[in-house]
Every structure is written in C-alpha cells, then in structure tokens.
Design a protein around this motif. Structure first.
Motif, mmCIF file in Angstrom:
data_model
loop_
_atom_site.group_PDB
_atom_site.id
_atom_site.type_symbol
_atom_site.label_atom_id
_atom_site.label_comp_id
_atom_site.label_asym_id
_atom_site.label_seq_id
_atom_site.Cartn_x
_atom_site.Cartn_y
_atom_site.Cartn_z
ATOM 1 N N CYS A 101 1.291 0.401 9.807
ATOM 2 C CA CYS A 101 1.917 1.492 9.948
ATOM 3 C C CYS A 101 2.094 2.009 11.287
ATOM 4 O O CYS A 101 1.134 1.643 12.216
ATOM 5 C CB CYS A 101 1.320 2.699 9.069
ATOM 6 N N THR A 102 3.028 2.881 11.604
ATOM 7 C CA THR A 102 3.210 3.196 13.013
ATOM 8 C C THR A 102 1.868 3.912 13.379
ATOM 9 O O THR A 102 1.497 3.559 14.497
ATOM 10 C CB THR A 102 4.407 4.365 13.166
ATOM 11 N N ALA A 103 1.243 4.750 12.727
ATOM 12 C CA ALA A 103 0.100 5.460 13.280
ATOM 13 C C ALA A 103 -0.892 4.450 13.499
ATOM 14 O O ALA A 103 -1.579 4.619 14.637
ATOM 15 C CB ALA A 103 -0.340 6.515 12.119
ATOM 16 N N CYS A 104 -1.016 3.476 12.633
ATOM 17 C CA CYS A 104 -2.303 2.521 12.941
ATOM 18 C C CYS A 104 -1.834 1.514 14.438
ATOM 19 O O CYS A 104 -2.742 1.482 15.247
ATOM 20 C CB CYS A 104 -2.360 1.466 11.902
ATOM 21 N N ARG A 105 -0.679 1.514 14.456
ATOM 22 C CA ARG A 105 -0.195 0.798 15.877
ATOM 23 C C ARG A 105 -0.528 1.606 17.093
ATOM 24 O O ARG A 105 -0.754 1.157 17.970
ATOM 25 C CB ARG A 105 1.304 0.215 15.623
ATOM 26 N N TRP A 106 -0.355 2.969 16.689
ATOM 27 C CA TRP A 106 -0.724 3.838 17.792
ATOM 28 C C TRP A 106 -2.125 4.070 18.052
ATOM 29 O O TRP A 106 -2.477 5.227 18.696
ATOM 30 C CB TRP A 106 0.392 5.028 17.775
ATOM 31 N N GLY A 114 0.881 -1.022 -0.102
ATOM 32 C CA GLY A 114 0.033 -0.223 0.014
ATOM 33 C C GLY A 114 0.726 1.276 -0.104
ATOM 34 O O GLY A 114 0.545 2.422 -0.655
ATOM 35 N N GLU A 115 1.892 1.253 0.753
ATOM 36 C CA GLU A 115 2.695 2.294 1.024
ATOM 37 C C GLU A 115 3.339 2.587 -0.422
ATOM 38 O O GLU A 115 3.706 3.788 -1.114
ATOM 39 C CB GLU A 115 3.843 2.170 1.863
ATOM 40 N N LYS A 155 -7.580 0.130 5.630
ATOM 41 C CA LYS A 155 -6.371 0.473 6.632
ATOM 42 C C LYS A 155 -5.574 -0.828 6.828
ATOM 43 O O LYS A 155 -5.883 -1.778 6.628
ATOM 44 C CB LYS A 155 -7.033 1.066 8.136
ATOM 45 N N CYS A 156 -4.796 -0.340 7.704
ATOM 46 C CA CYS A 156 -3.672 -1.516 7.875
ATOM 47 C C CYS A 156 -4.131 -2.776 8.758
ATOM 48 O O CYS A 156 -4.048 -3.729 8.516
ATOM 49 C CB CYS A 156 -2.445 -0.944 8.742
ATOM 50 N N ARG A 157 -5.296 -2.190 9.685
ATOM 51 C CA ARG A 157 -5.716 -3.340 10.421
ATOM 52 C C ARG A 157 -6.537 -4.252 9.645
ATOM 53 O O ARG A 157 -6.514 -5.467 9.792
ATOM 54 C CB ARG A 157 -6.803 -2.613 11.404
ATOM 55 N N PRO A 167 -4.076 6.491 3.460
ATOM 56 C CA PRO A 167 -4.835 7.720 4.106
ATOM 57 C C PRO A 167 -6.036 7.726 3.080
ATOM 58 O O PRO A 167 -6.184 7.460 1.914
ATOM 59 C CB PRO A 167 -4.029 8.855 3.810
ATOM 60 N N ASP A 168 -7.217 8.242 3.749
ATOM 61 C CA ASP A 168 -8.427 8.578 2.862
ATOM 62 C C ASP A 168 -8.358 9.397 1.883
ATOM 63 O O ASP A 168 -7.709 10.468 1.865
ATOM 64 C CB ASP A 168 -9.670 8.964 3.816
#
Length: 350
Positions: free
Chosen positions: A336-341, A286-287, A322-324, A349-350
């Motif tokens: 991704c880091t943001a998803c983990r947090w 995705g990235e 999303k990553c989830r 991103p949308d």
DNA sequence: CCTGCCGGGTT
DNA sequence: AACCCGGCAGG
C-alpha cells in the motif's frame, strides 16, 4: 475503459463505447484470491486489471447487488421507501439555513434546525448524524434524470449516504436559487407550497407529505438506513488515506444525547465517492478482506471512541501482517502507499 | 536484527 | 500533496 466490480464474486466490465449496454458483460468469478481482478470481454479477450480499493468500494455503492450497471428500466422494490427518503432529503435541505437570507441573527426557535454551515443536527432529535458541508459547492448538481435513476436503483448503505448528500446539495442549490428572500418553497415533487417560516415548512412536510401529525420526522430520518449507514460508508471510503485522516476526520458526540453523532469532514473528501468512480488501481486480498469484514466494525469503533484523533501517540506493534510481510520487500510495488512511504500501513491496519 | 512507522526532508 | 528515508521503538 473502466472496469468495475459490483459485488463480491460478480464482476462487471463497462467499456467507454456509446453502446455500453450491449457491451456490458457480467460474470460470476467467485472470490479469487489473486491480487488483480480479471474479466472476459464479449470479444473473447481476457483482461486483467488491478482493482482499486476505493474503486471497488465506490462502485459497490454505485452498482450494487444484481443490477450491475445502470439499467434505466429497473425499479427497485425498495423504491417504496423513496417517499420517506425524499422527505428526509427535503427536510435535510430545509435544515440548511440559506446564507443569503440569514442575517447574523438566525431565527432559531426551540426545536428548530441548525444552520448547515456547520451542522444539520436537529436539536429536537437524537441519533441524527450530520454533515459539515464545508467547501462543497452546490454548483455541479446532477441532472434530474440521473437523480431519478439513482433513486430508483437498489441501494446499499453507501449509496444512501451518497444520495443524501448529493440530494441535499442539489435541493439546497435549487432552493437558494428559487427562493425569494425569507420564503421557503417546498421541493416535494409536485408541491410548490411556499411558506415564510422554516417551522411552518417543516410542519407542512410532516403533515402533508409524511402524513405525520407530530414530531415523527426526525425519527423517520433517524431510523432510515440513510442516516444510519453513512458514517460507515464514509469510513470505508477514506481508509485508503487513513494515515492522513487523523486531523480531517472529526467525530463529536453530544453529551446530552448518546446517539447524536456529528461527523465533520472536509468538503473535498466528501466528494470523493463521485470523483473516485472511474479510477482503477491495484487492490490486495487484504484490502478486499478489510472492506468486507472490518469496515463496519471500524465505524462502530469510531463512534465509540472519538478520541482517536490524536496522532502523535505511537502504537505498539499490532498483530496484523503488514504489506512488507505479506508481499515481501521484492514485491514492494504491491505494498500500500503508506507502507511504501514507511507510514502506518492502511491496508492491514491494526 | 527485523519490522512498523514517526518525523521530517525533498520534489 | 506526493514521495522518500533516517532513525527510533518494539519484538
């Protein structure tokens, strides 16, 4: 050992050995769908590594197209544009008003350039985006040979941006060092012309080095990829920490000139392209897709709607997976880091 | 209930 | 700054 990817489908391995050139191995792998990159060394070993989004992006700038890594003898066919780019850099440098010689009252003439403390915008131009140099220190400037090598390499859009900034820093540093108070020395290669006025120096560069008689310089800078491409590159570089970028990224659009766009970024962020080069981290499909497809579009979106700076607004649920959803909870380490947090996903991103 | 992520706490 | 998570809102 540093592993880089130069362009989609073309992987490059660069070892830490002194004999880098002989150990560079290039292989066309196609566009694998996996999460990791993979590479074969000349030893026959096959190495897999996680690929960092930033690294990928950064190295695409540093080792663009078919040149792979730094091959000193390679001269780009685009190097014929370097004179023009050099002129732009010199002028950009010139536009950075020297703090040491500028007392509170700046000799701002009609059509004169702004001080680089905030903007480089030339009031006589339109479509001239600018940098806020912020806390960027001019001290660690690249060597001349390195500069020359970078100038001679085929460049994509991102490298133009990096070149512009780095060159501006270096030229500014050199100018500040070498200048006597109130004098401007032309940094055009081979030209040591010293003038006392900024306007005169501008005119000198235009006429002597650009061969232009009247206001063509800003337009030359404006139309070059050097200025057009930088915002998108910056955007690509910073998508990794997008969820933190609401405040730092500031886009202002001049009401008078529709195309005048000023990008203000914190200094440390601007230096990221250089600092991120040796890094390596996992990247997802995705990235990669995002960088290939959506980054330029996003830059346009940024330019068109600068009001995005407001962060408190809670977005509705987007359509993107999303990553989830993509990786599942059991593969949380690939999020991704943001998803983990539990932050806003910056990989999809949308 | 699942998912995305804001807001805030902890290290 | 990096990291974690409670809790809320949308679907």
């Amino acid at each position: 050992m540093a592993a880089v990817r130069s362009s989609p489908g073309l992987d490059v391995v660069q070892t830490g050995s002194k004999r880098e050139d002989s150990l560079i191995n290039m292989q066309s792998c196609g566009q694998e769908e996996g999460v990791s990159g993979q590479k074969r060394l000349n030893t026959g070993q096959r190495i897999e590594w996680p690929v960092d989004a930033n690294t990928q992006q950064t190295n695409r700038q540093s080792f663009p197209q078919s040149s792979g890594v730094d091959l000193p003898t390679y001269r780009s066919p685009e190097s014929v544009e370097m004179d023009e780019i050099m002129a732009a850099m010199v002028l950009t440098s010139l536009s950075c008003s020297p703090v040491v010689q500028s007392p509170p009252q700046r000799d701002l003439l009609p059509g004169d350039m702004e001080c680089c403390g905030g903007e480089l915008s030339d009031s006589g131009s339109s479509g001239y985006w600018s940098w806020d140099h912020g806390s960027v220190s001019p001290a660690p400037s690249p060597s001349v040979t390195e500069m020359d090598r970078r100038l001679s390499q085929p460049t994509d859009e991102g490298l133009h941006m990096e070149l512009d900034q780095t060159a501006c820093e270096e030229l500014e540093a050199r100018r500040c060092k070498s200048l006597s108070r109130g004098a401007y020395r032309c940094l055009w290669p081979g030209c040591e012309k010293v003038l006392t006025s900024r306007v005169g120096m501008k005119r000198h560069i235009r006429i002597l080095h650009l061969g232009q008689t009247t206001a063509g310089c800003q337009d030359a800078v404006q139309s070059s990829p050097l200025s057009q491409s930088a915002p998108s590159s910056v955007w690509q570089i910073h998508t990794e920490h997008l969820y933190q970028a609401c405040a730092p990224i500031q886009v202002t659009v001049s009401p008078g000139s529709p195309t005048l766009c000023s990008w203000t970024l914190p200094g440390d962020v601007q230096q990221k392209p250089q600092m991120a080069a040796p890094r390596s981290r996992s990247v997802s499909v995705g990235e990669q897709w995002l960088q290939r497809n959506s980054a330029p579009t996003r830059s346009q979106t940024m330019s068109a709607s600068p009001s995005r700076g407001h962060c408190s607004f809670r977005k509705g649920r987007g359509e993107a997976k999303k990553c989830r959803k993509v990786y599942g909870v059991e593969r949380r380490d690939q999020w991704c880091t943001a998803c983990r947090w539990k932050k806003a996903c910056q990989r999809f991103p949308d």
